[in-house]
Design a protein around this motif. Structure first.
Motif, PDB file in Angstrom:
ATOM      1  N   VAL A 164       0.849  -1.201   0.000  1.00 27.48           N
ATOM      2  CA  VAL A 164       0.000   0.000   0.000  1.00 27.48           C
ATOM      3  C   VAL A 164       0.884   1.251   0.000  1.00 27.48           C
ATOM      4  N   THR A 165       0.280   2.363  -0.435  1.00 26.91           N
ATOM      5  CA  THR A 165       0.992   3.637  -0.454  1.00 26.91           C
ATOM      6  C   THR A 165       0.497   4.489   0.710  1.00 26.91           C
ATOM      7  N   LEU A 166       1.425   5.035   1.485  1.00 28.66           N
ATOM      8  CA  LEU A 166       1.002   5.945   2.556  1.00 28.66           C
ATOM      9  C   LEU A 166       0.752   7.312   1.919  1.00 28.66           C
ATOM     10  N   PRO A 167      -0.374   7.951   2.271  1.00 23.93           N
ATOM     11  CA  PRO A 167      -0.826   9.131   1.511  1.00 23.93           C
ATOM     12  C   PRO A 167      -0.061  10.401   1.870  1.00 23.93           C
ATOM     13  N   ASP A 168       1.237  10.390   1.652  1.00 24.07           N
ATOM     14  CA  ASP A 168       2.043  11.562   1.983  1.00 24.07           C
ATOM     15  C   ASP A 168       3.172  11.687   0.952  1.00 24.07           C
ATOM     16  N   PRO A 169       3.026  12.625   0.008  1.00 26.22           N
ATOM     17  CA  PRO A 169       4.043  12.748  -1.047  1.00 26.22           C
ATOM     18  C   PRO A 169       5.411  13.178  -0.506  1.00 26.22           C
ATOM     19  N   GLU A 170       5.424  13.707   0.707  1.00 29.14           N
ATOM     20  CA  GLU A 170       6.709  14.178   1.266  1.00 29.14           C
ATOM     21  C   GLU A 170       7.423  13.127   2.103  1.00 29.14           C
ATOM     22  N   LEU A 171       6.824  11.942   2.169  1.00 30.39           N
ATOM     23  CA  LEU A 171       7.404  10.883   3.011  1.00 30.39           C
ATOM     24  C   LEU A 171       8.628  10.288   2.325  1.00 30.39           C
ATOM     25  N   ARG A 172       9.795  10.463   2.912  1.00 28.56           N
ATOM     26  CA  ARG A 172      11.011   9.828   2.360  1.00 28.56           C
ATOM     27  C   ARG A 172      12.071   9.664   3.437  1.00 28.56           C
ATOM     28  N   TRP A 173      12.969   8.698   3.164  1.00 28.01           N
ATOM     29  CA  TRP A 173      14.059   8.413   4.099  1.00 28.01           C
ATOM     30  C   TRP A 173      15.058   9.551   4.079  1.00 28.01           C
ATOM     31  N   ASN A 174      15.466   9.995   5.255  1.00 32.93           N
ATOM     32  CA  ASN A 174      16.474  11.051   5.366  1.00 32.93           C
ATOM     33  C   ASN A 174      17.714  10.412   6.004  1.00 32.93           C
ATOM     34  N   ALA A 175      18.701  10.096   5.170  1.00 31.43           N
ATOM     35  CA  ALA A 175      19.877   9.346   5.643  1.00 31.43           C
ATOM     36  C   ALA A 175      20.641  10.148   6.698  1.00 31.43           C
ATOM     37  N   GLU A 176      20.621  11.441   6.543  1.00 28.72           N
ATOM     38  CA  GLU A 176      21.366  12.291   7.488  1.00 28.72           C
ATOM     39  C   GLU A 176      20.783  12.187   8.908  1.00 28.72           C
ATOM     40  N   ARG A 177      19.429  12.227   8.974  1.00 30.29           N
ATOM     41  CA  ARG A 177      18.766  12.135  10.285  1.00 30.29           C
ATOM     42  C   ARG A 177      18.622  10.693  10.752  1.00 30.29           C
ATOM     43  N   GLY A 178      18.683   9.766   9.789  1.00 32.13           N
ATOM     44  CA  GLY A 178      18.436   8.365  10.135  1.00 32.13           C
ATOM     45  C   GLY A 178      16.966   8.118  10.444  1.00 32.13           C
ATOM     46  N   HIS A 179      16.104   8.954   9.876  1.00 32.08           N
ATOM     47  CA  HIS A 179      14.650   8.827  10.081  1.00 32.08           C
ATOM     48  C   HIS A 179      13.938   9.190   8.787  1.00 32.08           C
ATOM     49  N   HIS A 180      12.635   8.866   8.743  1.00 32.00           N
ATOM     50  CA  HIS A 180      11.834   9.327   7.603  1.00 32.00           C
ATOM     51  C   HIS A 180      11.369  10.752   7.849  1.00 32.00           C
ATOM     52  N   ASP A 181      11.474  11.570   6.809  1.00 38.44           N
ATOM     53  CA  ASP A 181      10.810  12.887   6.871  1.00 38.44           C
ATOM     54  C   ASP A 181       9.362  12.666   6.463  1.00 38.44           C
ATOM     55  N   PHE A 182       8.469  13.464   7.002  1.00 39.87           N
ATOM     56  CA  PHE A 182       7.078  13.379   6.547  1.00 39.87           C
ATOM     57  C   PHE A 182       6.457  14.763   6.465  1.00 39.87           C
ATOM     58  N   GLY A 183       5.342  14.846   5.741  1.00 38.02           N
ATOM     59  CA  GLY A 183       4.702  16.143   5.449  1.00 38.02           C
ATOM     60  C   GLY A 183       4.038  16.735   6.688  1.00 38.02           C
ATOM     61  N   PRO A 184       3.582  18.002   6.557  1.00 33.20           N
ATOM     62  CA  PRO A 184       2.968  18.683   7.708  1.00 33.20           C
ATOM     63  C   PRO A 184       1.624  18.076   8.095  1.00 33.20           C
ATOM     64  N   ILE A 185       1.399  18.035   9.394  1.00 30.19           N
ATOM     65  CA  ILE A 185       0.131  17.494   9.916  1.00 30.19           C
ATOM     66  C   ILE A 185      -0.849  18.656  10.090  1.00 30.19           C
ATOM     67  N   ASP A 186      -2.104  18.395   9.773  1.00 32.10           N
ATOM     68  CA  ASP A 186      -3.123  19.445   9.900  1.00 32.10           C
ATOM     69  C   ASP A 186      -3.582  19.508  11.369  1.00 32.10           C
ATOM     70  N   TRP A 187      -2.893  20.343  12.139  1.00 35.27           N
ATOM     71  CA  TRP A 187      -3.191  20.405  13.573  1.00 35.27           C
ATOM     72  C   TRP A 187      -4.565  20.992  13.859  1.00 35.27           C
ATOM     73  N   SER A 188      -5.107  21.754  12.885  1.00 33.10           N
ATOM     74  CA  SER A 188      -6.446  22.308  13.132  1.00 33.10           C
ATOM     75  C   SER A 188      -7.460  21.163  13.166  1.00 33.10           C
ATOM     76  N   GLU A 189      -7.179  20.092  12.407  1.00 31.17           N
ATOM     77  CA  GLU A 189      -8.104  18.945  12.436  1.00 31.17           C
ATOM     78  C   GLU A 189      -8.080  18.280  13.820  1.00 31.17           C
ATOM     79  N   LEU A 190      -6.866  18.088  14.374  1.00 31.82           N
ATOM     80  CA  LEU A 190      -6.790  17.459  15.706  1.00 31.82           C
ATOM     81  C   LEU A 190      -7.557  18.306  16.727  1.00 31.82           C
TER      82      LEU A 190
END
Ligand code: FAQ
Length: 310
Positions: free
Chosen positions: A239-265
């Protein structure tokens, strides 16, 4: 008083547990009651989204699994209410506060379950997020909560696997079934990331709870951990996770991900999610329908305690 306070501080500093009869600051007690009650309410309200599918499960096997999972959630809620009672909280009052909207439950349970794939996605993503959040709580400083968390985490980990297995079965099925899974992932991904709470920069309780070792990691740390463990699982599932900005960041050793809509929370926590009203209405009706059981149990206890009782 100074001695008691010093004893409490030493207990926290040396990673020992605070137990119900120990002296604790009022703020610590209030924070524990708040977190445990919210957690208990989440488990009880959390029975609803999946529970709606028990009568519509596609096979007898799936029905048996789902029934067992929802019953486990009831059990978790009951453990947690008991843990709150060790702090002097009254279970009936906690329920009343939930029904009046004075105590919260997790935002995630205010979203609808539209297809059977949602049941699988709740197991995979929602229980998966719950595990990331709760495994460190097994080392939480309040003894009864930390100990309850051990069994709860074992059961959640079974729940997570059953969700993943359900989705894997659907992904091996027809194109329509695969589309159903992808649709459910698209709808639940962002709400699952919101389960971890607001970002650290606007989380009023984190600093205090970390200092008291109630929380062992911040909301953002746990959210990142969840993203990192989930991305490879999504790949295996197909399956595809619905975030076009999701990618591995080798420098951080973590995945970067797109902004979360905090107004929804904020909106969902404030009562404006798609199912908030329905969830509370169902909970209220169940509570009212169960009044006779509470009355009978109280009468039975009084009879046993009275003269001639055993
Ligand atoms: N939804 O300052 P923080 C499950 C509130 S898993 C609603 O960051 P804190 C298993 C927060 O309470 C779900 N409210 O707060 C299952 C606070 O409000 P308050 C339950 C949220 O406490 C799976 C305010 O925002 N798990 O049930 C949410 O340091 C499948 C400011 O936030 C737990 O409860 C949210 N997502 O950190 C069942 C885990 N996020 O009280 C069925 C234990 C934040 O000041 C099916 N709890 N808020 O009025 C925790 O780890 C923490 O309490 C956090 C929040 C991380 C949830």
């Amino acid at each position: 008083m100074a001695d008691l306070e010093e004893h409490f501080e030493r207990t926290i500093a040396s990673d020992r547990r605070v137990e119900p009869r120990d002296w604790m600051p009022d703020g610590y007690r209030a924070t524990m009651v708040r977190q445990i009650a919210q957690h208990a309410h989440s488990e009880i309200i959390g029975m609803q989204p999946e529970g709606e599918w028990i009568t519509r499960a596609p096979t007898l096997r799936r029905k048996a699994i789902l029934l067992a999972k929802v019953q486990d959630e009831a059990g978790h809620g009951l453990y947690l209410y008991s843990a709150a009672e060790t702090l002097g909280a009254d279970r009936a009052e906690l329920t009343e506060m939930l029904l009046q909207g004075r105590q919260k439950y997790s935002s995630i349970f205010n979203y609808p379950t539209r297809t059977y794939a949602d049941v699988g996605v709740i197991g995979w993503l929602v229980d998966g997020a719950a595990i990331c959040n709760q495994v460190p709580l097994c080392r939480s400083s309040y003894g009864p909560y930390a100990r309850a968390m051990i069994r709860i985490c074992k059961e959640e980990s079974f729940h997570q696997r059953q969700g993943y297995e359900l989705l894997a079965a659907m992904m091996a099925g027809t194109a329509a079934q695969r589309a159903m899974v992808q649709g459910a992932v698209d709808r639940w991904w962002w709400p699952a990331l919101m389960m971890f709470g607001p970002p650290d920069t606007s989380s009023p309780n984190t600093a205090r709870s970390m200092a008291w070792k109630i929380k062992r990691h911040t909301n953002d740390e746990l959210r990142q951990r969840f993203v990192d463990v989930t991305v490879p699982q999504a790949r295996v599932l197909g399956v595809t996770l619905p975030d076009p900005e999701l990618r591995w960041n080798a420098e951080r050793g973590h995945h970067d991900f797109g902004p979360i809509d905090w107004s929804e929370l904020k909106r969902v926590i404030g009562g404006g999610g798609p199912c908030n009203e329905r969830r509370i209405a169902v909970r209220r009706a169940a509570h009212e329908d169960g009044a006779w059981v509470r009355e009978a149990a109280t009468a039975h206890a009084a009879k046993r305690a009275g003269p001639g009782g055993s």
